[in-house]
Enzyme design. Structure first.
Site, short mmCIF file in Angstrom:
data_model
loop_
_atom_site.label_atom_id
_atom_site.label_comp_id
_atom_site.label_asym_id
_atom_site.label_seq_id
_atom_site.Cartn_x
_atom_site.Cartn_y
_atom_site.Cartn_z
N ARG A 47 -20.90 7.62 10.70
CA ARG A 47 -21.43 6.45 11.40
C ARG A 47 -21.72 6.82 12.85
NH1 ARG A 47 -17.95 1.59 9.32
NH2 ARG A 47 -18.06 3.10 7.63
N GLU A 192 -3.23 -0.33 6.56
CA GLU A 192 -4.37 -0.42 7.46
C GLU A 192 -4.10 -1.47 8.55
OE1 GLU A 192 -7.37 1.22 6.81
OE2 GLU A 192 -7.02 1.93 4.77
N ASP A 203 -7.14 -4.33 -3.75
CA ASP A 203 -7.20 -2.91 -4.14
C ASP A 203 -6.72 -2.67 -5.59
OD1 ASP A 203 -7.05 0.19 -3.09
OD2 ASP A 203 -5.26 -0.34 -4.23
N LYS A 207 -8.80 -1.36 -9.05
CA LYS A 207 -8.33 -0.22 -9.85
C LYS A 207 -8.10 -0.60 -11.31
CE LYS A 207 -6.32 2.24 -5.91
NZ LYS A 207 -5.12 2.34 -5.04
#
Lengths: 431, 431
Positions: A47, A192, A203, A207
């Protein structure tokens, strides 16, 4: 079909954070002696090209323009490590359409847009691999894809989020609240800055969708799946659970009931003597139930730069091995047409904690509601009588009951005059 | 290279015992509806064609002449289930040489003659697969072959013999001796009439050789590997081990030390809180230590007709999938040239039980011998003082020591006048 004209694979990398840097380091420095004959990282897309990076780039180009990878005909394979959905989908599809194989660790884009991406890969005769998206270095994607062709799978159950498992493990002694341990986990890099994806269980939803797709050929919308995170679990739950012989884990489960599949993600009590109860810290464990094999367990570190790099590099080598051959059709001898089963149909034992007025007849009234709903009680513990407010805490373990019926019973329990507060409900995982 | 002209694989089967019958049942009866489009069992070779079999053979031929399979050009693939070395080698090599793929569950022939057989397979452009030879339905062969190309493996450690694990689990409460539980196991079909291969640990030796070959590219002679069975373990060892916080398991291990590999099979104490300590009954667990992945654990039923059938049928489908493509060369980016390391170089903690004269100074003299050899003691328990003979039992747990030095110390201890009997030595497995 992309035919390799040379022996050495030229790689483009999208994203160069912790995992990207680690892979670059392995290929270009730590094991350059062995990797140099196999792979070279030609370009890295980031980025912010101005950002300071501790990389010795040598001949590798760094750029913020995806077309530097897409339009480079020498690049055979792209490793995508940026994460997220929209931009990742755009970049991956562009790479596939320009005839490049893609290896990704991005569970969100595979769970949400995988079917589109696999179609694009197929149309362009290139491979899209994603071993690193679930379970870190545990080869669960490979195994579900390759090792179960003669099996019907009846269920998958897993601890597949390292962050929440770390937090739950730290909370297990019952001395520190969630918020305090989350802060610790953030300081240590286990969580995080914005922990939503983990603690709210997005998350593990992504999965378990990916695993369900491999095991059952189903492609469910993630919004339709039962999801419950861990941020509301109180530390005293761990003390009582332990007293009753249980650990508390965040479970992701996909289980078949006849022609229906129940997928659910929520904290659950697990009997202490079950292997999954002892999967601690950032370890992951995936249980696969095959009708011929019985339950199989795959366990290992589910997160971390090294183990994720392992999964990615292994995918790269799988593609390198297959690159000169025609596309493979995996035999699936048990074609299935499954639909999602509602969480309402789930059945398990329940752990309930309720603050009540400490007076005669409360337990009887409470038991009557459960009994009227056909729910029977296994154990009752009376805890922490609060003399000042004349309150008592009841911890109730039920026998097996149906989710919808239990929710209805709880509605009625909450309306009882003697119930001060309905503190907690946890589901007991059955083994 | 054998090119399939039809969609349906024609199979020859050698051996039709428990597993053979089960596979035949799955293909021809239980799941005939799905299998009939993929496979057909054309011929079965058995030792005794007169023997009563509960099979509905339909169109399948039964014969005692291997040439009925070898010379049948319609048979694409042979499943070998007879076991043993010499005749199996002869039959498998004839099938391979006549252009037939072979799938086997035979650990002995793969461990002893695998390199010859793979060469024959390669020369005849056919595949030889053996997933069922180790760990039942646990896909450990597939995983070691496919999922570790970017990893150096530092070690493998496993519980890979269901019979001995069943016996050790039954012995773990310390109430029944080995001989009694072996008889039970034989009655229940968990142990063979001649239990030598299992209780003398030949079976796990073959299996750890197969795993070592995949992980390290080594092909050791099984006679050079340290082997210790379970038949001499006394039931009271389990009681003391438990008191000290350990379980007793038969461990098969292959571990790298620089350029050397130590392979060993022996009973070992495992700390109770380690997952492997809780792998009970006929379960198997294989731990693979990759330098990027860290330890990974694969666990499941290691024996039984269903789970073994699963592994075999999956191999059959792998071959069916690959059959029209050219031979694959797996990338191995860390070529290694390893030699066997002697058991003398092994280091661990030791558990010793010794019957001594119950008088002053015995422990001091014993400790002196250990101390003179550089071995320090962690714990001493004094047990079961026998007043009549004036004997006492000492249970000693040492700190880490070297195997050769320990054996030397024990020689000296046995010579002490006050030592009545050296009862037991067990190695503590390190995690």
């Amino acid at each position: 079909m992309q035919i390799m004209k040379k022996n050495k694979l030229q790689i483009g990398m999208i994203g160069c954070g912790v995992i990207g840097s680690n892979i670059f380091d392995i290929i270009s420095k730590r094991h350059a002696d062995v990797y140099k004959d196999h792979l070279v990282v030609k370009s890295i897309i980031v980025r912010d090209i101005e950002k300071k990076r501790d990389l010795n780039l040598l001949g590798t180009k760094i750029s913020n323009d995806i077309s530097d990878v897409v339009k480079d005909n020498e690049i055979d394979l792209v490793i995508e490590l940026m994460g997220g959905e929209e931009i990742a989908f755009d970049y991956i599809s562009k790479c596939l359409m320009s005839g490049k194989h893609v290896v990704t660790a991005n569970k969100e884009v595979i769970a949400k847009r995988g079917s589109e991406l696999f179609k694009i890969a197929n149309n362009n005769s290139v491979e899209l691999r994603y071993e690193a998206s679930v379970g870190g270095g545990i080869p669960i994607i490979s195994s579900l894809g390759n090792d179960f062709s003669s099996n019907k799978i009846s269920g998958i159950r897993a601890i597949i989020n390292g962050t929440t498992n770390y937090i739950l493990t730290r909370m297990s002694d019952g001395t520190s609240p969630f918020s305090e341990i989350l802060k610790d986990a953030q300081k240590l890099g286990y969580a995080e800055t914005d922990p939503t994806a983990d603690v709210e269980a997005f998350d593990p939803i992504y999965k378990i969708i990916i695993l369900s797709n491999l095991a059952f050929g189903i492609n469910p919308d993630h919004n339709l799946i039962y999801r419950e995170g861990i941020k509301d679990i109180k530390s005293k739950e761990f003390i009582y659970a332990k007293e009753l012989g249980f650990a508390i884990k965040l479970i992701a489960s996909a289980q078949k009931f006849s022609k229906k599949l129940l997928i659910r993600v929520h904290p659950a009590l697990i009997p202490k003597d079950i292997p999954m109860a002892n999967v601690n810290s950032s370890l992951n464990m995936i249980e696969v139930n095959g009708y011929l094999t019985g339950p199989l367990w795959f366990q290992g570190a589910g997160a971390g730069a090294e183990t994720t790099s392992s999964a990615i590099l292994n995918d790269v080598f799988r593609i390198k091995d297959e690159i000169s051959k025609s596309e493979k059709q995996k035999t699936k001898i048990f074609p299935e047409d499954l639909q999602l089963l509602s969480m309402d149909m789930h059945e398990c034992k329940y752990y309930l904690r309720i603050t009540v007025k400490d007076k005669a007849g409360v337990l009887a009234r409470l038991s009557k509601i459960l009994g009227d709903n056909g729910i029977s009680i296994n154990t009752v513990l009376q805890k922490d009588t609060d003399v000042k407010f004349n309150n008592a805490e009841l911890v109730i373990m039920t026998h097996k009951a149906n989710e919808k019926i239990m929710m209805n019973a709880i509605d009625n329990i909450e309306k009882l005059n003697d119930v001060v507060k309905f503190d907690s409900l946890l589901r007991v995982e059955e083994y």
